[in-house]
Scaffold this motif. Structure first.
Motif, short mmCIF file in Angstrom:
data_model
loop_
_atom_site.label_atom_id
_atom_site.label_comp_id
_atom_site.label_asym_id
_atom_site.label_seq_id
_atom_site.Cartn_x
_atom_site.Cartn_y
_atom_site.Cartn_z
N ALA A 22 0.91 -1.17 -0.05
CA ALA A 22 0.19 -0.17 -0.04
C ALA A 22 0.98 1.40 -0.14
O ALA A 22 0.64 2.25 -0.57
CB ALA A 22 -0.83 0.00 1.33
N VAL B 161 2.21 1.79 -3.57
CA VAL B 161 1.37 2.43 -4.39
C VAL B 161 1.16 3.90 -4.14
O VAL B 161 1.10 4.56 -5.06
CB VAL B 161 0.20 1.51 -4.16
CG1 VAL B 161 -1.14 2.22 -5.01
CG2 VAL B 161 0.07 0.39 -4.93
N ARG B 162 1.17 4.42 -2.73
CA ARG B 162 0.82 5.75 -2.75
C ARG B 162 2.03 6.49 -2.74
O ARG B 162 1.99 7.49 -3.50
CB ARG B 162 0.57 5.78 -1.13
CG ARG B 162 -0.75 5.54 -0.81
CD ARG B 162 -1.24 5.99 0.66
NE ARG B 162 -0.56 5.22 1.65
CZ ARG B 162 -0.95 3.84 2.25
NH1 ARG B 162 -2.13 3.56 1.85
NH2 ARG B 162 -0.04 3.46 3.19
N GLN C 199 2.10 7.02 -6.64
CA GLN C 199 1.16 7.88 -7.09
C GLN C 199 1.83 9.28 -6.71
O GLN C 199 1.46 10.27 -7.59
CB GLN C 199 -0.27 7.68 -6.38
CG GLN C 199 -1.01 6.40 -6.99
CD GLN C 199 -2.18 6.06 -6.10
OE1 GLN C 199 -1.90 6.36 -4.75
NE2 GLN C 199 -3.23 5.49 -6.56
N TYR D 243 -4.24 4.03 -10.90
CA TYR D 243 -5.35 4.14 -10.26
C TYR D 243 -5.42 2.97 -9.27
O TYR D 243 -5.45 1.88 -9.73
CB TYR D 243 -6.69 4.50 -11.11
CG TYR D 243 -6.66 5.49 -11.85
CD1 TYR D 243 -7.04 6.79 -11.40
CD2 TYR D 243 -6.49 5.39 -13.30
CE1 TYR D 243 -7.09 7.97 -12.02
CE2 TYR D 243 -6.70 6.74 -13.90
CZ TYR D 243 -6.72 8.05 -13.30
OH TYR D 243 -6.99 8.97 -14.04
N CYS D 244 -6.22 3.23 -8.08
CA CYS D 244 -6.15 2.09 -7.19
C CYS D 244 -7.35 1.15 -7.45
O CYS D 244 -8.27 1.85 -8.27
CB CYS D 244 -6.26 2.43 -5.64
SG CYS D 244 -7.46 3.51 -5.41
N ASP E 44 -9.86 0.91 -5.68
CA ASP E 44 -11.07 1.58 -5.25
C ASP E 44 -11.71 2.64 -6.32
O ASP E 44 -12.94 2.91 -6.57
CB ASP E 44 -10.92 2.45 -3.81
CG ASP E 44 -10.85 1.47 -2.90
OD1 ASP E 44 -11.21 0.32 -2.84
OD2 ASP E 44 -10.25 1.71 -1.65
#
Length: 109
Positions: free
Chosen positions: A27, A30-31, A34, A50-51, A53
């Motif tokens: 996680a 990914v952040r 981004q 894009y995640c 969600d």
């Protein structure tokens, strides 16, 4: 490299160490990616990240758009009077959303 370094120090993700390597939590990775993607020092990612969600919400809003588009025709055919708020809501939802379209296009799902 400059963008990665700057964002990494700003974000300061937790590092995981075992006997053989140092890694990031998925996680956090990914952040971090981004944040680098949105950095002015980095070129645009193609496709953007894009995640799951964001994809889920885009699919949900796209579905609502289809439902409301069908309802719009039914409301026009109905004989009773509708509230201005309901008609305005349905018209707005039926117009679609460019962010939803971009997320669905960029995720290519």
């Amino acid at each position: 490299m400059e963008a990665w370094s700057e964002v990494f120090h700003e974000f300061q993700p937790a590092l995981w160490e075992d006997h053989n390597s140092i890694s990031l939590d998925h996680a956090d990775l990914v952040r971090l990616a981004q944040r680098v993607a949105h950095s002015l020092l980095a070129s645009n990612l193609d496709p953007p990240i894009y995640c799951a969600d964001a994809y889920y919400l885009a699919k949900l809003l796209y579905y609502y758009n289809r439902v409301v588009t069908d309802l719009r025709a039914e409301l026009k055919a109905a004989l009773y009077t509708h509230s201005k708020q309901l008609v305005s809501f349905i018209a707005g939802m039926a117009n679609g959303n460019c962010v939803v379209e971009r997320v669905l296009r960029d995720t290519r799902r």
